[in-house]
Design an enzyme around this catalytic site. Structure first.
Site, mmCIF file in Angstrom:
data_model
loop_
_atom_site.group_PDB
_atom_site.id
_atom_site.type_symbol
_atom_site.label_atom_id
_atom_site.label_comp_id
_atom_site.label_asym_id
_atom_site.label_seq_id
_atom_site.Cartn_x
_atom_site.Cartn_y
_atom_site.Cartn_z
ATOM 1 N N LYS A 107 0.816 -1.207 0.000
ATOM 2 C CA LYS A 107 0.000 0.000 0.000
ATOM 3 C C LYS A 107 0.857 1.269 0.000
ATOM 4 O O LYS A 107 0.341 2.360 -0.228
ATOM 5 C CB LYS A 107 -0.938 -0.003 1.198
HETATM 6 C C1 LIG Z 1 -4.312 -4.603 1.966
HETATM 7 C C2 LIG Z 1 -3.695 -5.946 1.970
HETATM 8 C C3 LIG Z 1 -4.196 -7.021 1.188
HETATM 9 C C4 LIG Z 1 -5.456 -6.907 0.371
HETATM 10 O O1 LIG Z 1 -5.336 -6.017 -0.701
HETATM 11 P P1 LIG Z 1 -6.655 -5.475 -1.421
HETATM 12 O O2 LIG Z 1 -6.157 -4.463 -2.391
HETATM 13 O O3 LIG Z 1 -7.488 -4.857 -0.333
HETATM 14 O O4 LIG Z 1 -7.322 -6.642 -2.057
HETATM 15 C C5 LIG Z 1 -3.504 -8.220 1.190
HETATM 16 N N1 LIG Z 1 -2.413 -8.408 1.950
HETATM 17 C C6 LIG Z 1 -1.914 -7.412 2.722
HETATM 18 C C7 LIG Z 1 -0.719 -7.692 3.548
HETATM 19 C C8 LIG Z 1 -2.530 -6.161 2.759
HETATM 20 O O5 LIG Z 1 -2.029 -5.198 3.555
#
Ligand SMILES: *Cc1c(COP(=O)(O)O)cnc(C)c1O
Length: 442
Positions: A107
């Protein structure tokens, strides 16, 4: 580029509005009106290009009409200051490690990109007024957003988190930063934090006093840049002559990451098919099987960043394959199942996968990546090569990983540095009147 709402009842927005507002007036998600295909010559040469240059090409297709070329290049280079290697795990399964960013989370890219894009628009307009970003977090989002916006002039960030409900490693990633980041420790649960943020956005007096915006994960500036990852992964696989029958597998929660990958596919990225890997929260999996989308409350699992019972980006995926609502539910479902398959794993299966993968390959999976790895192990056909996203560094889930594998996962220096910083936060009740008074004094 113009952006329309997935609910179809809000006015068309330009990029700036879509980024600042996040959500359309009709509560729908913004979608770009056009998905540009990248030229053949780009894919012919992609294996010789580096991550930043690949990403700049992709970013230009999305944002080139709205952001000056030099500024966009600067923005992309600043966002991608780290590598996303593809690591071989077995003969036909590769791990795309998305956890080498500042907070070891995928993210990070979207958060940083959004921060810099917001800053670009603020500067363009010569705005003097400080922009305040409010974000509620149960852990991961807060650290990515706080670090993405850290030191970005003209913007102040308030991270609201539930007292005692986030792990110490997560907490230190947004409480030790200082500068333009304020951590607000709410005496309540995550839903209370979210309610405070929502109330703040709706409060007229507060909005007159200060400029407020959100850094929600459904923001176009946060999810679209994740497409960079998939073009780069394709390039690195092609470099090794392994890109002809590529299957990309994405551990999914809110489906933002896989949605970005699907935008990449619509832009011409030659991936054969995709797999959405889920934990026990199997709403999308069920949709693939039945054609019915039935959201339900999430259940807690080992892979808690994927504990989502009503994935927000589902609407975007439907939109992408319904030709702007021209196709019926059944035709859309058919197009989706032709390209995407699903998988769902219980906590016990996740543990089993982590143990087996470690025993056979020495590769340490985190619980999220484990869902992706296992979906490939179960679903790859002869001749296919699979790449799964390893979405979190195992050290971020150290207690769980150590316990399951009986090892002592090393904490990367970057994470340790956060843990050595001094925790600073503002104590807050879950009562909106208190939060409002606090903001009015800022
Ligand atoms: C946010 C996250 C996900 C899921 O991603 P999405 O874009 O919400 O499908 C998976 N693994 C980790 C470690 C995350 O932080």
């Amino acid at each position: 580029m113009q952006y329309y709402s997935t609910n179809g009842k809000a006015p068309i927005a330009n990029l700036e509005k879509a980024v600042v507002k996040g959500l359309a007036e009709d509560r729908g998600l913004y979608m770009p009106q056009e998905v540009k295909r990248l030229p053949k010559v780009f894919f012919d040469n992609i294996q010789d290009m580096k991550f930043q240059d690949i990403a700049y090409n992709v970013a230009s297709a999305f944002f080139g009409e709205d952001v000056d070329g030099d500024a966009l290049q600067d923005l992309v280079y600043d966002t991608l200051s780290f590598d996303c290697p593809v690591v071989k795990v077995t003969d036909n399964i590769y791990s795309l490690e998305l956890f080498h960013g500042p907070t070891l989370a995928f993210k990070d890219v979207g958060a940083r990109f959004m921060a810099r894009l917001l800053q670009y628009f603020i500067k363009q307009e010569g705005q003097q007024e400080l922009v305040n970003v409010l974000v509620a977090t149960s852990g991961d989002t807060g650290s990515a957003v706080a670090n993405g916006f850290l030191g970005v002039e003209g913007i102040h960030v308030y991270v609201l988190y539930p007292k005692g409900k986030v792990s110490p490693i997560q907490e230190c990633q947004f409480t030790t930063l200082g500068k333009n980041i304020t951590a607000v420790e709410v005496d309540g649960v995550f839903d209370d934090c979210q309610a405070l943020v929502k109330s703040a956005f709706m409060d007229e007096e507060l909005n007159q006093h200060m400029k407020l915006t959100s850094a929600n994960s459904i923001n176009v500036a946060r999810f679209l840049p994740q497409a960079f990852y998939y073009f780069n992964a394709y390039a690195r696989m092609k470099q090794q002559g392994l890109a002809d029958n590529l299957v990309m597998c994405v551990p999914s929660g809110n489906f933002g990451n896989i949605c970005a990958a699907l935008f990449g596919h619509a832009m011409g990225l030659p991936v054969k098919r995709f797999i959405a890997a889920n934990n026990a929260n199997d709403i999308f999996y069920k949709y693939l099987q039945t054609g019915k989308y039935e959201p339900k409350p999430s259940v807690q699992t080992l892979a808690n960043a994927m504990d989502v019972g009503d994935p927000s980006n589902f609407a975007r995926i439907i939109n992408l394959y319904s030709e702007n609502g021209q196709l019926t539910g059944e035709a859309t479902h058919h197009r989706i199942t032709n390209l995407i398959s699903g998988a769902t794993y219980t906590d016990e299966q996740i543990r089993q996968t982590m143990r087996q993968c470690f025993a056979e390959t020495k590769y340490v999976l985190d619980p999220h990546g484990a869902c992706g790895y296992q979906a490939l192990a179960d679903g790859l056909l002869p001749g296919e090569v699979g790449v799964f996203c390893e979405t979190a560094h195992p050290a971020k889930f150290k207690e769980k990983v150590d316990d399951i594998l009986g090892i002592d996962v090393k904490i990367p220096a970057r994470l340790r540095a956060f843990m050595e910083g001094e925790k600073q936060s503002v104590a807050m009740s879950k009562d909106f009147a208190d939060f409002k008074q606090y903001l009015l004094k800022q």
